[in-house]
Scaffold this motif. Structure first.
Motif, PDB file in Angstrom:
ATOM      1  N   ALA A   1      21.898 -41.821  -5.241  1.00 40.42           N
ATOM      2  CA  ALA A   1      22.783 -42.031  -4.099  1.00 40.42           C
ATOM      3  C   ALA A   1      23.054 -40.742  -3.349  1.00 40.42           C
ATOM      4  O   ALA A   1      23.093 -40.728  -2.120  1.00 40.42           O
ATOM      5  CB  ALA A   1      24.091 -42.655  -4.556  1.00 40.42           C
ATOM      6  N   ARG A   2      23.227 -39.627  -4.088  1.00 40.89           N
ATOM      7  CA  ARG A   2      23.519 -38.368  -3.410  1.00 40.89           C
ATOM      8  C   ARG A   2      22.357 -37.950  -2.518  1.00 40.89           C
ATOM      9  O   ARG A   2      22.550 -37.578  -1.365  1.00 40.89           O
ATOM     10  CB  ARG A   2      23.774 -37.269  -4.437  1.00 40.89           C
ATOM     11  N   GLU A   3      21.142 -38.021  -3.060  1.00 45.73           N
ATOM     12  CA  GLU A   3      19.987 -37.628  -2.268  1.00 45.73           C
ATOM     13  C   GLU A   3      19.811 -38.575  -1.074  1.00 45.73           C
ATOM     14  O   GLU A   3      19.464 -38.143   0.023  1.00 45.73           O
ATOM     15  CB  GLU A   3      18.729 -37.583  -3.137  1.00 45.73           C
ATOM     16  N   ALA A   4      20.093 -39.859  -1.321  1.00 49.57           N
ATOM     17  CA  ALA A   4      19.977 -40.822  -0.216  1.00 49.57           C
ATOM     18  C   ALA A   4      20.973 -40.491   0.889  1.00 49.57           C
ATOM     19  O   ALA A   4      20.657 -40.579   2.077  1.00 49.57           O
ATOM     20  CB  ALA A   4      20.207 -42.236  -0.735  1.00 49.57           C
ATOM     21  N   ALA A   5      22.177 -40.055   0.485  1.00 50.37           N
ATOM     22  CA  ALA A   5      23.190 -39.694   1.480  1.00 50.37           C
ATOM     23  C   ALA A   5      22.757 -38.462   2.259  1.00 50.37           C
ATOM     24  O   ALA A   5      22.905 -38.397   3.480  1.00 50.37           O
ATOM     25  CB  ALA A   5      24.523 -39.433   0.788  1.00 50.37           C
ATOM     26  N   ARG A   6      22.202 -37.495   1.527  1.00 52.03           N
ATOM     27  CA  ARG A   6      21.724 -36.284   2.219  1.00 52.03           C
ATOM     28  C   ARG A   6      20.601 -36.610   3.190  1.00 52.03           C
ATOM     29  O   ARG A   6      20.525 -36.065   4.289  1.00 52.03           O
ATOM     30  CB  ARG A   6      21.252 -35.244   1.200  1.00 52.03           C
ATOM     31  N   ARG A   7      19.721 -37.534   2.764  1.00 50.60           N
ATOM     32  CA  ARG A   7      18.608 -37.908   3.635  1.00 50.60           C
ATOM     33  C   ARG A   7      19.123 -38.584   4.904  1.00 50.60           C
ATOM     34  O   ARG A   7      18.626 -38.331   5.998  1.00 50.60           O
ATOM     35  CB  ARG A   7      17.635 -38.810   2.880  1.00 50.60           C
ATOM     36  N   SER A   8      20.170 -39.424   4.750  1.00 55.11           N
ATOM     37  CA  SER A   8      20.750 -40.079   5.929  1.00 55.11           C
ATOM     38  C   SER A   8      21.324 -39.055   6.883  1.00 55.11           C
ATOM     39  O   SER A   8      21.158 -39.162   8.099  1.00 55.11           O
ATOM     40  CB  SER A   8      21.880 -41.025   5.542  1.00 55.11           C
TER      41      SER A   8
ATOM     42  N   LYS B   1      11.741 -31.877   2.017  1.00 53.16           N
ATOM     43  CA  LYS B   1      11.967 -32.052   0.585  1.00 53.16           C
ATOM     44  C   LYS B   1      12.152 -33.522   0.231  1.00 53.16           C
ATOM     45  O   LYS B   1      12.416 -33.858  -0.915  1.00 53.16           O
ATOM     46  CB  LYS B   1      13.184 -31.232   0.143  1.00 53.16           C
ATOM     47  N   HIS B   2      12.049 -34.413   1.225  1.00 55.74           N
ATOM     48  CA  HIS B   2      12.179 -35.834   0.925  1.00 55.74           C
ATOM     49  C   HIS B   2      10.916 -36.310   0.204  1.00 55.74           C
ATOM     50  O   HIS B   2       9.834 -35.797   0.457  1.00 55.74           O
ATOM     51  CB  HIS B   2      12.347 -36.654   2.202  1.00 55.74           C
TER      52      HIS B   2
ATOM     53  N   PRO C   1      20.414 -31.275   4.975  1.00 54.19           N
ATOM     54  CA  PRO C   1      21.076 -31.042   3.693  1.00 54.19           C
ATOM     55  C   PRO C   1      20.189 -31.286   2.471  1.00 54.19           C
ATOM     56  O   PRO C   1      20.532 -30.838   1.376  1.00 54.19           O
ATOM     57  CB  PRO C   1      22.264 -32.000   3.700  1.00 54.19           C
ATOM     58  N   SER C   2      19.056 -31.959   2.643  1.00 55.87           N
ATOM     59  CA  SER C   2      18.168 -32.158   1.494  1.00 55.87           C
ATOM     60  C   SER C   2      17.499 -30.847   1.075  1.00 55.87           C
ATOM     61  O   SER C   2      17.056 -30.710  -0.052  1.00 55.87           O
ATOM     62  CB  SER C   2      17.066 -33.164   1.837  1.00 55.87           C
TER      63      SER C   2
END
Lengths: 297, 153
Positions: free
Chosen positions: A36-43, A256-257, A120-121
């Motif tokens: 979830a954290r990485e998904a939030a950063r990706r958004s 980095k995604h 942010p990723s």
């Protein structure tokens, strides 16, 4: 009847079954929570790119023309500076002295880190401890900053932004384009994409306000194993996904995604482009007047 | 007990659903490696690039930095079977700055701006207008050897 129902309780097996179901649901959900954290950063990363796409449109509305990629290597004249007023950073823009130099009072101005320019990723990094590195750059075309044609068998087609990456605002001015010049269609043309900040000190990748590194080209695919070519401060790190070699600057899009990079198209749509994108398609959507028929990507 | 059996069925089916999530789509990329010999000696430093030829829905390219005559591309960033145009470049220097250079940021930027140009040691027939072609096959092994001649001084 009423008495019968009251007597009937849960058997041990039924309780175990319910517990087992809950356990399965947790097992399903837990990996999603970890991501979830990485998904939030990706958004947020995607949203920042959207803001820059909108800023370019607002710039075009005001000036009736798009900014250039960069004019001169140390002039400070990159798209980064010109769209500052459209991302609520007019104060930085107003402090800038237009004397074609990064130095003097401009040195302090360029050290301001602008969050909307970073993804942010990626791990925040600086070049020489003071200059913030950024994650978004403009699309320059299909080969390299010097418009070499052909390069590795790929012919030059210009992108929506042009660069003259040497000298200090002297000499030839880079080309600038209006929306009407983008014959391939705004929705079929990349305006901006992602790059990664240099992962180790003295790797200059991501220094988007410094002439040569203000843009990316599509000579290599997204997150390619092919090295970026750089005029200097190359720190080859293939195991970190950041290979590079000396030469006329041509940065590939990198992020980095997992699986690809974000791009913002000319119409303001943010598209996630897979690492497995068809290379000719990737090059076709980077050109503004290539005349290619672009399929799905 | 009838309710219990129904629930067991539910558990089995959700487990089956879980197992289905594991596999991810991939192109079936293959690892590539090889050697580059320039004028009879391993090329000390350079870059190699593979560009896909022909038509297809998922043509991908790949490349690597050549160190001491060797290059290798890992499978996850490798190539799918097909025909590729290969270009090899060998810059004569790394460019300004780089690891271990100690100077002020201003001096560092000047050093990039004023650095002598990086020249190519190989003729254009190996890079800009390359005619080198290689076929990547499955299962491989996709090991290539290139013998190149530098521009005669």
């Amino acid at each position: 009847m009423w008495r019968n129902r009251l007597k009937r309780g849960f058997t041990l097996i039924e309780l175990l079954v319910v517990i087992a179901i809950i356990a399965v649901l947790i097992a399903l959900l837990l990996p999603a929570v970890q991501q979830a954290r990485e998904a939030a950063r990706r958004s947020q990363c995607k949203n920042n790119l959207k803001q820059l796409g909108v800023a370019l449109h607002n710039y075009h509305d005001t000036m009736t023309i798009l900014p250039f990629g960069s004019h001169g290597d140390q002039s400070g004249h990159t798209w980064c500076l010109y769209i500052m007023p459209y991302i609520d950073q007019a104060n930085i823009y107003n402090q800038w002295v237009f004397n074609c130099s990064y130095y003097g009072s401009n040195a302090a101005v360029r050290r301001n880190s602008v969050p909307v320019y970073t993804c942010p990723s990626d791990t925040p990094s600086q070049w020489w401890d003071s200059n913030p590195l950024y994650n978004y750059v403009v699309c320059l075309g299909t080969t390299n900053n010097a418009h070499t044609s052909p390069l590795n068998g790929v012919n030059w087609y210009p992108g929506a932004f042009d660069v003259v990456d040497s000298g200090s605002c002297g000499g030839n001015a880079p080309k600038t384009y209006r929306f009407r010049d983008i014959n391939d269609g705004l929705s079929n043309t990349i305006f901006m994409g992602e790059v990664r900040q240099g992962p180790v000190n003295q790797d200059i990748r991501g220094l988007a306000w410094y002439g040569p590194f203000n843009g990316f080209t599509t000579n290599i695919g997204p997150n390619s194993s092919s090295p970026d070519t750089m005029v200097g401060f190359c720190n080859n790190q293939p195991t970190l996904g950041m290979p590079c070699v000396g030469g006329t600057t041509a940065l590939g899009a990198r992020s980095k995604h997992v699986g690809g990079v974000h791009t913002v198209m000319g119409d303001g749509a943010v598209r996630f482009v897979s690492n497995n994108v068809n290379l000719p398609t990737w090059q076709a959507i980077s050109s503004i007047q290539g005349g290619e028929v672009v399929g799905d990507f | 007990m009838r309710v219990g059996i129904f629930n067991w069925l539910l558990i089995v089916s959700s487990c089956a659903g879980l197992a289905g999530c594991g596999a991810s789509e991939s192109l079936g990329r293959l690892p590539i490696k090889g050697t580059v010999i320039m004028d009879g000696e391993p090329l000390d430093h350079g870059a190699i690039d593979f560009k896909p030829q022909g038509t297809g829905a998922h043509l991908v390219g790949a490349g690597a930095v050549i160190e001491d005559g060797k290059f290798s591309i890992p499978a996850d960033q490798g190539l799918i079977p097909g025909k590729y145009m290969v270009s090899i470049s060998a810059p004569d220097k790394e460019g300004a700055g780089g690891p271990g250079t100690e100077q002020s940021p201003e001096a560092a930027m000047n050093s990039v701006a004023n650095a002598p140009p990086i020249n190519e040691r190989l003729p254009a027939k190996y890079n800009a207008t390359t005619e080198l072609m290689k076929d990547v096959t499955s299962p491989g092994p996709n090991e290539f050897e290139f013998k190149v001649e530098s521009i005669k001084k």
